[in-house]
Design a protein around this motif. Structure first.
Motif, PDB file in Angstrom:
ATOM      1  N   SER A 185      -9.607   6.727  -2.212  1.00 53.78           N
ATOM      2  CA  SER A 185      -9.349   8.038  -1.629  1.00 53.78           C
ATOM      3  C   SER A 185     -10.483   8.426  -0.697  1.00 53.78           C
ATOM      4  N   TYR A 225       0.843  -1.186   0.000  1.00 53.33           N
ATOM      5  CA  TYR A 225       0.000   0.000   0.000  1.00 53.33           C
ATOM      6  C   TYR A 225       0.884   1.244   0.000  1.00 53.33           C
ATOM      7  N   ARG A 226       0.439   2.246  -0.760  1.00 51.34           N
ATOM      8  CA  ARG A 226       1.159   3.518  -0.824  1.00 51.34           C
ATOM      9  C   ARG A 226       0.186   4.645  -0.503  1.00 51.34           C
ATOM     10  N   LEU A 227       0.641   5.596   0.291  1.00 50.81           N
ATOM     11  CA  LEU A 227      -0.175   6.724   0.736  1.00 50.81           C
ATOM     12  C   LEU A 227       0.236   7.988  -0.010  1.00 50.81           C
ATOM     13  N   ARG A 271       4.283  10.916  -1.646  1.00 47.01           N
ATOM     14  CA  ARG A 271       3.824   9.537  -1.799  1.00 47.01           C
ATOM     15  C   ARG A 271       4.804   8.649  -1.054  1.00 47.01           C
ATOM     16  N   VAL A 315      -4.473   6.433   8.886  1.00 43.11           N
ATOM     17  CA  VAL A 315      -4.355   5.249   8.041  1.00 43.11           C
ATOM     18  C   VAL A 315      -3.749   4.156   8.909  1.00 43.11           C
ATOM     19  N   VAL A 331      -6.745  11.800   1.764  1.00 39.61           N
ATOM     20  CA  VAL A 331      -5.698  10.824   1.476  1.00 39.61           C
ATOM     21  C   VAL A 331      -6.086  10.049   0.230  1.00 39.61           C
ATOM     22  N   VAL A 344      -8.997   3.387   6.966  1.00 33.28           N
ATOM     23  CA  VAL A 344      -8.801   4.838   7.023  1.00 33.28           C
ATOM     24  C   VAL A 344      -9.936   5.416   7.862  1.00 33.28           C
ATOM     25  N   THR A 389      -0.689   5.793  10.954  1.00 38.29           N
ATOM     26  CA  THR A 389      -0.159   7.022  10.385  1.00 38.29           C
ATOM     27  C   THR A 389      -1.259   8.072  10.438  1.00 38.29           C
ATOM     28  N   VAL A 397       2.783   2.879   3.027  1.00 36.65           N
ATOM     29  CA  VAL A 397       2.022   2.883   4.275  1.00 36.65           C
ATOM     30  C   VAL A 397       2.731   1.990   5.284  1.00 36.65           C
ATOM     31  N   HIS A 409      -0.575  12.131  -0.063  1.00 34.85           N
ATOM     32  CA  HIS A 409      -1.187  13.235   0.677  1.00 34.85           C
ATOM     33  C   HIS A 409      -0.363  14.485   0.402  1.00 34.85           C
ATOM     34  N   ILE A 426      -4.837   6.190  -1.524  1.00 29.74           N
ATOM     35  CA  ILE A 426      -4.049   4.978  -1.280  1.00 29.74           C
ATOM     36  C   ILE A 426      -4.144   4.086  -2.505  1.00 29.74           C
TER      37      ILE A 426
END
Length: 702
Positions: free
Chosen positions: A226, A168-170, A185, A239, A210, A249, A193, A188, A172, A212
């Motif tokens: 999102s 997973y990548r966040l 980016r 998150v 956010v 989330v 977080t 996660v 924001h 993801i």
């Protein structure tokens, strides 16, 4: 069409939007469990689904991911609802009372109603979908109709669950004053977080949304989930990635240590925390949010925003009638449609040390009031706007000397001044009524079309001693008080437009946008810096609300010198305004500015209302953004080449959102381009020589 269907035999609900589905089911422990959020399903498919498998390991909770997590039982992750009953009990044991689906005005709403098994506590979970939109809105309402009160320590609007993925990548934004909306980016972490504001306003340092993905999404492809919170005060979004890779989330208003007492007929209604799934990458997610803002958030989404002139950078606090009239006389021939006088027009406001709260024109600077200036602006063919900061007061003001307890303050503690000002407590009915009185009077006595509503400092000593234990409610009630005042003014003055400003981009969110028309993006007006700010801003917010100024060069903030054409082309990516000292612009600059304003007026319906495609990010040899008209017949490309690359010409720029079977004409050159080639080989670009070169291309489908 969007819809909400149910399968009674499995107690399953399916929320369907044009491109996505969302499914949930009432589980064994009463609260709904999550089934699906992603590609479209049928009701039969949703009813046959098993929830995501139970978490592995001892002590990992009930197992299946819950739609709304409460404190109690074998739940050891973060809870959306945390409170203490009058006898000290903390766990909540909800039982489903009923459910209903209502349809009205092109929307369908599901309400699941719960009550605690022992205490007089009720919780309503709400889900809403709109026709033609993939965003799902969620919020909740909490009641405790009994004395003594329950003490609520956390009340989130919703909890969103992501499907299992390899990683997973966040995404924001972060930043600070002058550098808002910097996109980040990151992977996660297997932890909680939290993005948050503890400042009483949205904040420059973060923004309440956010996105993801699994780490493989691009601008044009891949799954992206999102969520965005519609709130303009303190907030938090967490998150939560468990050690077994379950990702949820959670988001809502408030922050740690702030509590709310709940009793009697009162209730806590949370702000909306919306979610959106896109299978078309980050660009698809952004366009989904842009359409949602236009269709279901903004009060007047169809309005074409006017070209503005703002006097702040030209004059600072040195404001007077004659100087403003000189600027207006220079702004009108440029094609400006709205002239805005900024700070310094009222009270003893000679600088930022005094005057806030005394909202009457300075008699030395405006001996006959504001009417002569307003009449002159109207004679020149422009509308008139004014800067105000209703939520603030200087200690050196008649208002503060008369009502020192109207500000946020704590007993036996010093009152921290920031920018020599304090925050008025808009949770107080008398303060809200005072603010309405002078604002309504100002608007009734003058033909004012626009207010730039500023908010230049966060909360400190956020207390209200006279209400004792209920003081923390001001963190909510101040914001709702501001919302109510904005709505009241707009209802009484239908032509009024309002811009949200907070020391730059400190109050930008879906909450304030439901009560205003646009937002001030940043006090940093340097065109090169704005490329990054606008790129991050566009991840969630549409161009039609993004105020962007053309100011003087070198820029006051960083001393960078940038050509006028580049400055205009950057600002034309949003709601164009001019903010330079026109008395110092040369005749050639004024003529060029008038030509560029005219060009913007030709393309602004497409920029402000069209679909936006980010073609190349800041930092690339060429940065570019494209807009496609709602009917697809016209497209605008704004491209920027900050620095030339030795020995290399700019490559053709592949476009997006066009009809591959059509032919498009370049309106400036007359050249014709097959749509298929524009989408693959790209649009040829021609830039002027030198640093900070830019171009604007308009294409029309033949």
């Amino acid at each position: 069409m969007s819809s909400i269907l149910s399968a009674a035999h499995t107690r399953t609900w399916l929320l369907s939007t044009p491109s996505t589905s969302y499914a949930l089911r009432v589980g064994d422990v009463g609260l709904p469990v999550h089934l699906h959020w992603g590609v479209p399903l049928t009701l039969a498919q949703a009813a046959s689904m098993a929830p995501y498998g139970p978490a592995h390991g001892i002590g990992d909770g009930h197992g299946h991911p819950e739609e709304y997590v409460v404190d109690g039982g074998p739940r050891f992750g973060l809870s959306s609802l945390q409170l203490r009953f009058p006898d000290g009990t903390r766990p909540v044991q909800p039982t489903l009372l009923g459910d209903k689906v209502e349809e009205a005005d092109g929307a369908a709403t599901l309400t699941l109603s719960y009550a605690d098994e022992h205490y007089p506590l009720t919780l309503d979970l709400h889900y809403r979908v709109h026709d033609g939109c993939d965003v799902i809105e969620r919020w909740c309402v909490l009641r405790h109709p009994s004395d003594p009160p329950a003490l609520v320590t956390r009340l989130d609007s919703a909890c969103w669950t992501l499907p299992p993925r390899p990683d997973y990548r966040l995404s924001h934004v972060t930043g600070h004053w002058g550098a808002e909306s910097q996109l980040e980016r990151v992977t996660v972490a297997r932890a909680e977080t939290t993005l948050t504001s503890r400042r009483g306003l949205t904040g420059h340092h973060a923004n309440p949304w956010v996105m993801i993905d699994a780490g493989d999404a691009t601008e044009d492809a891949g799954e992206v989930w999102s969520a965005a919170l519609a709130w303009s005060g303190s907030w938090r979004i967490t998150v939560d990635r468990s050690p077994t890779d379950r990702v949820q989330v959670l988001g809502g208003y408030g922050h740690d240590a702030v509590t709310w007492r709940l009793t009697g007929d009162d209730c806590l209604r949370t702000p909306v925390f919306s979610g959106l799934f896109s299978a078309d990458g980050f660009g698809g997610a952004s366009r989904g949010w842009h359409e949602h803002v236009r269709a279901h958030v903004l009060p007047r989404p169809d309005e074409v925003r006017p070209v503005v002139y703002n006097s702040w950078e030209a004059t600072g606090f040195a404001v007077d009638e004659a100087g403003q009239q000189r600027l207006a006389a220079l702004a009108a021939p440029l094609g400006v449609e709205l002239f805005v006088m900024d700070d310094g027009w009222f009270g003893r406001r000679l600088d930022d040390n005094a005057g806030l709260g005394d909202w009457t024109p300075n008699p030395d600077r405006f001996p006959n009031g504001l009417t002569p200036l307003i009449d002159e602006v109207h004679r020149l063919g422009m509308r008139f706007g004014l800067w105000v900061e209703p939520e603030m007061v200087n200690p050196d003001s008649d208002l503060y000397r008369a009502y020192p307890d109207w500000v946020l303050h704590s007993a036996n503690r010093a009152r921290t001044e920031l920018r020599q000002q304090l925050v008025l407590n808009f949770a107080r009915p008398d303060v809200a009524e005072w603010a309405h009185g002078w604002l309504d009077g100002l608007l009734r006595e003058h033909e004012i079309d626009f207010l730039k509503w500023d908010f230049n400092r966060p909360f400190t000593e956020a207390g209200w001693p006279s209400v004792g234990e209920d003081a923390d409610r001001l963190w909510i009630d101040h914001v709702t008080g501001v919302y109510a005042l904005l709505d009241r003014l707009r209802a009484d003055h239908p032509r009024l437009r309002i811009e949200s400003c907070a020391g730059g981009g400190g109050r930008v969110d879906l909450g304030i946008l439901a009560h205003t028309d646009e937002v001030w993006t940043s006090d940093n007006t340097d065109a090169y810096d704005r490329l990054g700010i606008q790129y991050g801003f566009s991840q969630l917010y549409p161009a039609g609300i993004m105020a962007a100024w053309v100011t003087d060069s070198p820029n006051w903030l960083n001393g960078r010198a940038v050509p006028l054409r580049f400055r205009f082309h950057v600002a034309m990516a949003g709601v164009l305004a001019v903010g330079g000292n026109l008395t110092e612009w040369s005749p050639a600059e004024l003529a060029e500015a008038a030509s560029l304003v005219a060009q913007y007026k030709e393309i602004r319906p497409i920029v402000q209302h069209g679909r936006q495609y980010r073609l190349a990010p800041p930092g690339a040899p060429v940065t570019a953004v494209q807009y496609v008209a709602p009917d697809g017949d016209r497209s605008v490309v704004l491209a920027y080449r900050p620095f030339p690359t030795l020995g290399r010409l700019p490559q053709p720029l592949p476009l997006r959102g066009l009809d591959p079977t059509a032919v498009y004409r370049d309106d400036a050159t007359g050249a014709e381009h097959p749509g298929a080639l524009l989408l693959t080989r790209g649009l040829p670009l021609a830039f002027p020589s030198g640093d900070y070169a830019s171009t604007a291309v308009t294409l029309t489908r033949l």
